[in-house]
Design a protein around this motif. Structure first.
Motif, PDB file in Angstrom:
ATOM      1  N   HIS A  82       0.965  -1.170   0.056  1.00  0.00           N
ATOM      2  CA  HIS A  82      -0.370  -0.003   0.008  1.00  0.00           C
ATOM      3  C   HIS A  82       0.935   1.247  -0.094  1.00  0.00           C
ATOM      4  O   HIS A  82       1.962   1.167  -0.255  1.00  0.00           O
ATOM      5  N   ARG A  83       0.077   2.630  -0.260  1.00  0.00           N
ATOM      6  CA  ARG A  83       0.888   4.183  -0.435  1.00  0.00           C
ATOM      7  C   ARG A  83       1.553   4.230   0.905  1.00  0.00           C
ATOM      8  O   ARG A  83       0.514   3.440   1.548  1.00  0.00           O
ATOM      9  N   LYS A  84       2.275   4.440   1.285  1.00  0.00           N
ATOM     10  CA  LYS A  84       3.248   4.850   2.599  1.00  0.00           C
ATOM     11  C   LYS A  84       2.997   6.908   2.475  1.00  0.00           C
ATOM     12  O   LYS A  84       3.896   6.787   1.693  1.00  0.00           O
ATOM     13  N   GLU A  85       2.778   7.120   3.448  1.00  0.00           N
ATOM     14  CA  GLU A  85       2.775   8.320   3.490  1.00  0.00           C
ATOM     15  C   GLU A  85       4.231   8.557   5.200  1.00  0.00           C
ATOM     16  O   GLU A  85       3.893   8.236   5.716  1.00  0.00           O
ATOM     17  N   PHE A  86       4.735   9.962   4.563  1.00  0.00           N
ATOM     18  CA  PHE A  86       6.080   9.950   5.272  1.00  0.00           C
ATOM     19  C   PHE A  86       5.967  11.546   4.991  1.00  0.00           C
ATOM     20  O   PHE A  86       6.094  12.232   4.009  1.00  0.00           O
ATOM     21  N   MET A  87       7.843  12.240   5.810  1.00  0.00           N
ATOM     22  CA  MET A  87       7.527  13.222   5.594  1.00  0.00           C
ATOM     23  C   MET A  87       8.855  13.571   4.493  1.00  0.00           C
ATOM     24  O   MET A  87       9.378  12.518   4.252  1.00  0.00           O
ATOM     25  N   MET A  88       8.709  14.251   3.012  1.00  0.00           N
ATOM     26  CA  MET A  88       9.391  14.518   2.050  1.00  0.00           C
ATOM     27  C   MET A  88      10.892  14.833   2.823  1.00  0.00           C
ATOM     28  O   MET A  88      10.811  15.805   3.609  1.00  0.00           O
ATOM     29  N   PRO A 133      10.744  20.147   1.282  1.00  0.00           N
ATOM     30  CA  PRO A 133      11.574  19.334   2.209  1.00  0.00           C
ATOM     31  C   PRO A 133      10.430  19.367   3.485  1.00  0.00           C
ATOM     32  O   PRO A 133      10.299  20.537   4.013  1.00  0.00           O
ATOM     33  N   GLY A 134       9.578  18.331   4.531  1.00  0.00           N
ATOM     34  CA  GLY A 134       8.975  18.433   5.648  1.00  0.00           C
ATOM     35  C   GLY A 134       7.261  18.232   5.366  1.00  0.00           C
ATOM     36  O   GLY A 134       6.265  18.226   5.613  1.00  0.00           O
ATOM     37  N   LYS A 135       7.634  18.016   3.848  1.00  0.00           N
ATOM     38  CA  LYS A 135       5.640  17.954   3.261  1.00  0.00           C
ATOM     39  C   LYS A 135       5.851  16.746   3.565  1.00  0.00           C
ATOM     40  O   LYS A 135       6.127  15.918   2.793  1.00  0.00           O
ATOM     41  N   ILE A 136       4.580  16.505   4.108  1.00  0.00           N
ATOM     42  CA  ILE A 136       3.887  14.988   3.747  1.00  0.00           C
ATOM     43  C   ILE A 136       3.405  14.917   2.517  1.00  0.00           C
ATOM     44  O   ILE A 136       2.730  15.509   2.266  1.00  0.00           O
ATOM     45  N   ILE A 137       3.897  13.782   1.624  1.00  0.00           N
ATOM     46  CA  ILE A 137       3.578  13.251   0.847  1.00  0.00           C
ATOM     47  C   ILE A 137       3.442  11.657   0.915  1.00  0.00           C
ATOM     48  O   ILE A 137       3.981  11.603   2.101  1.00  0.00           O
ATOM     49  N   SER A 138       3.464  10.706   0.130  1.00  0.00           N
ATOM     50  CA  SER A 138       2.831   9.698   0.161  1.00  0.00           C
ATOM     51  C   SER A 138       3.630   8.919  -0.865  1.00  0.00           C
ATOM     52  O   SER A 138       4.645   9.317  -2.665  1.00  0.00           O
ATOM     53  N   SER A 139       4.365   7.038  -0.804  1.00  0.00           N
ATOM     54  CA  SER A 139       4.956   6.625  -1.547  1.00  0.00           C
ATOM     55  C   SER A 139       4.302   6.666  -2.965  1.00  0.00           C
ATOM     56  O   SER A 139       3.635   6.552  -3.284  1.00  0.00           O
ATOM     57  N   GLY A 140       5.223   6.898  -4.312  1.00  0.00           N
ATOM     58  CA  GLY A 140       4.681   6.692  -5.301  1.00  0.00           C
ATOM     59  C   GLY A 140       4.473   8.447  -6.144  1.00  0.00           C
ATOM     60  O   GLY A 140       4.066   8.516  -6.892  1.00  0.00           O
ATOM     61  N   THR A 141       5.063   9.703  -5.267  1.00  0.00           N
ATOM     62  CA  THR A 141       4.632  10.733  -5.912  1.00  0.00           C
ATOM     63  C   THR A 141       5.801  11.405  -6.584  1.00  0.00           C
ATOM     64  O   THR A 141       6.870  10.636  -6.393  1.00  0.00           O
ATOM     65  N   PHE A 142       5.596  12.131  -7.186  1.00  0.00           N
ATOM     66  CA  PHE A 142       6.358  12.341  -8.585  1.00  0.00           C
ATOM     67  C   PHE A 142       6.966  14.121  -7.931  1.00  0.00           C
ATOM     68  O   PHE A 142       6.271  14.082  -7.120  1.00  0.00           O
ATOM     69  N   ILE A 143       8.631  13.993  -8.057  1.00  0.00           N
ATOM     70  CA  ILE A 143       9.476  14.527  -7.536  1.00  0.00           C
ATOM     71  C   ILE A 143      10.160  15.525  -9.284  1.00  0.00           C
ATOM     72  O   ILE A 143      10.590  15.027  -9.409  1.00  0.00           O
ATOM     73  N   THR A 144       9.752  17.236  -8.513  1.00  0.00           N
ATOM     74  CA  THR A 144      11.062  17.498  -9.507  1.00  0.00           C
ATOM     75  C   THR A 144      12.042  18.438  -8.750  1.00  0.00           C
ATOM     76  O   THR A 144      12.258  18.319  -7.728  1.00  0.00           O
TER      77      THR A 144
END
Length: 174
Positions: A82-88, A133-144
């Motif tokens: 499953h997607r996991k949420e964590f801090m960027m 950095p520090g924003k809550i994101i989930s696995s699978g997020t696209f990053i620039t």
């Protein structure tokens, strides 16, 4: 040698053999029910999240589907996570190469790479990132990621404005 020629062949051929059903794509509870009904034991583990599979469904099984297997054997299943949420995390000041490795470890996807001259960071080092950095994101997020090209060059291209009017020269320079 009676053991090798009589008892062992009898023991190996005794019992119920079943062709293992293809359970890839099925949910864990359905797979457990079907395998238990055939007399198999089950062990399972969860893989990382992937956009290619529905979370909670079977991605891989061992032995493979359609293999003839004796009842009582343990079937290993790998379940889509499953997607996991964590801090960027903060990737600034990391090398671009290292940042790509760290993104993969966190199951994040590199979307866009922007190159810029930046005096504050050496060449091929991350100078900014989106999301911050520090924003809550989930696995699978696209990053620039912004990658520094190092300090800007000490020379600039100056257009040829000799022989044209002042107003045209201002437009060309701008």
């Amino acid at each position: 040698c009676v053991f090798n020629y009589i008892f062992l062949p009898w023991y190996v051929s005794s019992g119920n053999d079943y062709y293992l059903p293809d359970l890839r794509g099925a949910y864990l509870q359905d797979a457990k029910y079907k395998l238990n009904k055939l007399g198999f034991n089950i062990s399972y583990s969860e893989s990382a999240f992937s956009d290619n599979h529905k979370p909670g469904t079977i991605v891989k099984m061992s032995p493979r589907a359609f293999t003839k297997v004796k009842a009582g054997r343990t079937i290993s299943l790998i379940i889509a996570g499953h997607r996991k949420e964590f801090m960027m995390p903060d990737y600034k000041a990391e090398s671009f190469r290292n940042a790509k490795i760290l993104l993969k470890q966190k199951n994040l996807h590199l979307d866009t790479v922007l190159y810029e001259y930046n005096e504050g960071y050496p060449k091929d080092v991350i100078s900014f990132q989106i999301p911050k950095p520090g924003k809550i994101i989930s696995s699978g997020t696209f990053i620039t990621l912004g990658v520094s090209k190092g300090p800007p060059p000490e020379y600039f291209y100056v257009p040829d404005i000799v022989g044209i009017s002042l107003s045209k020269a201002k437009k060309v320079i701008i």
